[in-house]
Design a protein around this motif. Structure first.
Motif, short mmCIF file in Angstrom:
data_model
loop_
_atom_site.label_atom_id
_atom_site.label_comp_id
_atom_site.label_asym_id
_atom_site.label_seq_id
_atom_site.Cartn_x
_atom_site.Cartn_y
_atom_site.Cartn_z
N VAL A 155 -28.54 -8.96 34.35
CA VAL A 155 -29.79 -8.35 33.88
C VAL A 155 -30.18 -8.93 32.52
CG1 VAL A 155 -30.87 -6.20 33.09
CG2 VAL A 155 -29.53 -6.21 35.19
N VAL A 156 -29.22 -9.06 31.63
CA VAL A 156 -29.51 -9.66 30.32
C VAL A 156 -30.01 -11.09 30.49
CG1 VAL A 156 -28.54 -10.36 28.09
CG2 VAL A 156 -27.94 -8.14 29.07
N ASN A 157 -29.42 -11.83 31.40
CA ASN A 157 -29.89 -13.20 31.66
C ASN A 157 -31.33 -13.21 32.15
OD1 ASN A 157 -27.45 -14.31 30.88
ND2 ASN A 157 -26.65 -14.43 32.96
N ILE A 158 -31.67 -12.27 33.02
CA ILE A 158 -33.05 -12.19 33.53
C ILE A 158 -34.01 -11.84 32.40
CG2 ILE A 158 -34.61 -10.82 34.98
CD1 ILE A 158 -32.24 -10.63 37.01
N TYR B 166 -43.33 -7.24 20.08
CA TYR B 166 -43.13 -7.03 18.65
C TYR B 166 -41.78 -7.63 18.29
CZ TYR B 166 -46.87 -3.68 19.39
OH TYR B 166 -48.05 -3.11 19.74
N PRO B 167 -41.71 -8.95 18.25
CA PRO B 167 -40.42 -9.65 18.15
C PRO B 167 -39.57 -9.23 16.93
CG PRO B 167 -42.19 -11.20 18.61
CD PRO B 167 -42.84 -9.89 18.29
N LEU B 168 -38.36 -8.84 17.26
CA LEU B 168 -37.33 -8.63 16.25
C LEU B 168 -36.37 -9.80 16.38
CD1 LEU B 168 -36.37 -4.84 16.63
CD2 LEU B 168 -37.80 -5.90 14.87
N GLY B 169 -35.99 -10.39 15.27
CA GLY B 169 -35.14 -11.57 15.27
C GLY B 169 -33.92 -11.46 16.17
N THR B 170 -33.34 -10.28 16.25
CA THR B 170 -32.14 -10.08 17.06
C THR B 170 -32.39 -10.37 18.54
OG1 THR B 170 -31.39 -8.39 15.53
CG2 THR B 170 -30.41 -8.35 17.71
N PHE B 171 -33.59 -10.09 19.01
CA PHE B 171 -33.87 -10.23 20.44
C PHE B 171 -34.65 -11.49 20.80
CE2 PHE B 171 -33.39 -5.57 19.99
CZ PHE B 171 -32.28 -5.43 20.81
N THR B 172 -35.05 -12.28 19.84
CA THR B 172 -35.82 -13.48 20.14
C THR B 172 -34.90 -14.67 20.38
OG1 THR B 172 -36.12 -13.93 17.80
CG2 THR B 172 -37.87 -12.72 18.90
N SER B 173 -35.41 -15.63 21.04
CA SER B 173 -34.73 -16.88 21.42
C SER B 173 -33.28 -16.64 21.82
CB SER B 173 -34.89 -17.96 20.35
OG SER B 173 -34.32 -17.56 19.14
N ASP B 174 -32.34 -17.13 21.04
CA ASP B 174 -30.93 -16.99 21.39
C ASP B 174 -30.36 -15.70 20.82
OD1 ASP B 174 -30.82 -19.41 22.74
OD2 ASP B 174 -30.39 -20.53 20.91
N ILE B 175 -30.13 -14.76 21.70
CA ILE B 175 -29.52 -13.49 21.27
C ILE B 175 -28.06 -13.76 20.97
CG2 ILE B 175 -28.89 -11.17 22.03
CD1 ILE B 175 -31.42 -11.11 23.70
N ASP B 176 -27.59 -13.26 19.83
CA ASP B 176 -26.20 -13.52 19.46
C ASP B 176 -25.24 -12.89 20.48
OD1 ASP B 176 -24.96 -10.88 18.27
OD2 ASP B 176 -26.99 -11.01 17.44
N ALA B 177 -24.04 -13.42 20.53
CA ALA B 177 -23.05 -13.04 21.54
C ALA B 177 -22.73 -11.55 21.50
CB ALA B 177 -21.78 -13.87 21.39
N GLU B 178 -22.61 -10.98 20.31
CA GLU B 178 -22.26 -9.55 20.20
C GLU B 178 -23.37 -8.67 20.76
OE1 GLU B 178 -21.09 -6.25 16.82
OE2 GLU B 178 -20.88 -8.37 16.33
N THR B 179 -24.63 -9.00 20.46
CA THR B 179 -25.76 -8.23 20.98
C THR B 179 -25.86 -8.39 22.49
OG1 THR B 179 -26.92 -8.52 18.88
CG2 THR B 179 -28.26 -7.86 20.78
N ARG B 180 -25.65 -9.60 23.00
CA ARG B 180 -25.66 -9.82 24.46
C ARG B 180 -24.60 -8.96 25.14
NH1 ARG B 180 -28.76 -13.97 26.43
NH2 ARG B 180 -27.74 -13.98 28.44
N ARG B 181 -23.39 -8.92 24.55
CA ARG B 181 -22.30 -8.12 25.13
C ARG B 181 -22.67 -6.64 25.15
NH1 ARG B 181 -19.05 -11.84 22.49
NH2 ARG B 181 -18.83 -10.50 20.66
N TRP B 182 -23.27 -6.17 24.04
CA TRP B 182 -23.67 -4.76 23.98
C TRP B 182 -24.70 -4.44 25.05
CZ3 TRP B 182 -28.37 -2.39 23.20
CH2 TRP B 182 -28.32 -0.99 23.08
N LEU B 183 -25.73 -5.29 25.16
CA LEU B 183 -26.76 -5.07 26.18
C LEU B 183 -26.17 -5.11 27.58
CD1 LEU B 183 -29.73 -7.20 24.78
CD2 LEU B 183 -29.71 -4.72 25.14
N ALA B 184 -25.34 -6.10 27.84
CA ALA B 184 -24.70 -6.22 29.17
C ALA B 184 -23.87 -4.98 29.47
CB ALA B 184 -23.85 -7.48 29.24
N ALA B 185 -23.12 -4.49 28.48
CA ALA B 185 -22.31 -3.29 28.69
C ALA B 185 -23.18 -2.07 28.96
CB ALA B 185 -21.40 -3.05 27.48
N ALA B 186 -24.31 -1.97 28.27
CA ALA B 186 -25.22 -0.84 28.48
C ALA B 186 -25.77 -0.86 29.91
CB ALA B 186 -26.36 -0.87 27.46
N PHE B 187 -26.22 -2.02 30.38
CA PHE B 187 -26.71 -2.12 31.76
C PHE B 187 -25.57 -1.91 32.76
CE2 PHE B 187 -30.36 -4.44 29.81
CZ PHE B 187 -31.38 -3.67 30.36
N GLN B 188 -24.41 -2.47 32.47
CA GLN B 188 -23.28 -2.34 33.38
C GLN B 188 -22.83 -0.88 33.51
OE1 GLN B 188 -22.07 -5.08 35.12
NE2 GLN B 188 -20.91 -3.57 36.31
#
Length: 187
Positions: A88-91, A161-183
């Protein structure tokens, strides 16, 4: 030979309809329903403005067709449950040419009552209800709502409303958090 001549206009009609639909998706996703005109859409599609009426009937019907074309629960319900969150995060963060996220279009339509009603109806019929059935169980509807809220939030702060954390390359820790939330909606 007459047969292939008869088929050619049909192919052109399909191609023209598809071009109008793609241009509408792009325009509604960038400028919203209220600020998008049919001339803008048809100019981008390289089509005559009268063809919107022929293929779709009205701006409202074009919006409905454009959103329905993008809004499909199967995008989510065909994902593997074991790696659901990561997928989901990849999509949501993909920048694949030709792949469009329906959420900006939906969110930008909220200022217009007619477009908002179309969006709500399609969201429920085409996405939430199938996702609820896919999740299953007594919490299926709550999980579908949580999925939609989280995905919408990511989209708002990535695309609208772009926040730096979510634009272009999301850092690994944020990606893991998002993936865990969806999972967590699966596990």
């Amino acid at each position: 030979m007459a047969e292939s001549a008869d088929k050619r206009p049909l192919r052109d009609a399909r191609r023209t309809r598809a071009a109008i639909l793609a241009a509408a998706q792009e325009a509604f996703s960038r400028t919203g329903y209220l600020d998008t005109g049919l001339r803008q859409i048809t100019a981008a599609a390289g089509a005559n403005p009268a063809l919107v009426s022929r293929y779709f009937g009205s701006k409202e019907k074009l919006y409905e067709a454009a959103l329905a074309d993008l809004l499909a629960a199967r995008t989510i319900t065909t994902l593997q449950r074991e790696t659901f969150g990561e997928q989901v995060v990849n999509i949501l963060t993909a920048t694949v040419p030709g792949q469009r996220n329906p959420l900006p279009m939906m969110l930008l339509a909220s200022a217009d009552p007619t477009a908002r009603a179309i969006t709500h109806r399609l969201l429920m019929e085409v996405f939430i209800e199938p996702l609820t059935r896919w999740y299953g169980g007594p919490r299926g509807a709550a999980k579908a709502a949580c999925f939609s809220a989280l995905a919408s939030g990511v989209t708002v702060y990535r695309d609208l409303y772009p926040l730096g954390t979510f634009t272009s390359d999301i850092d690994a820790e944020t990606r893991r958090w998002l993936a865990a939330a969806f999972q967590s909606l699966i596990d």
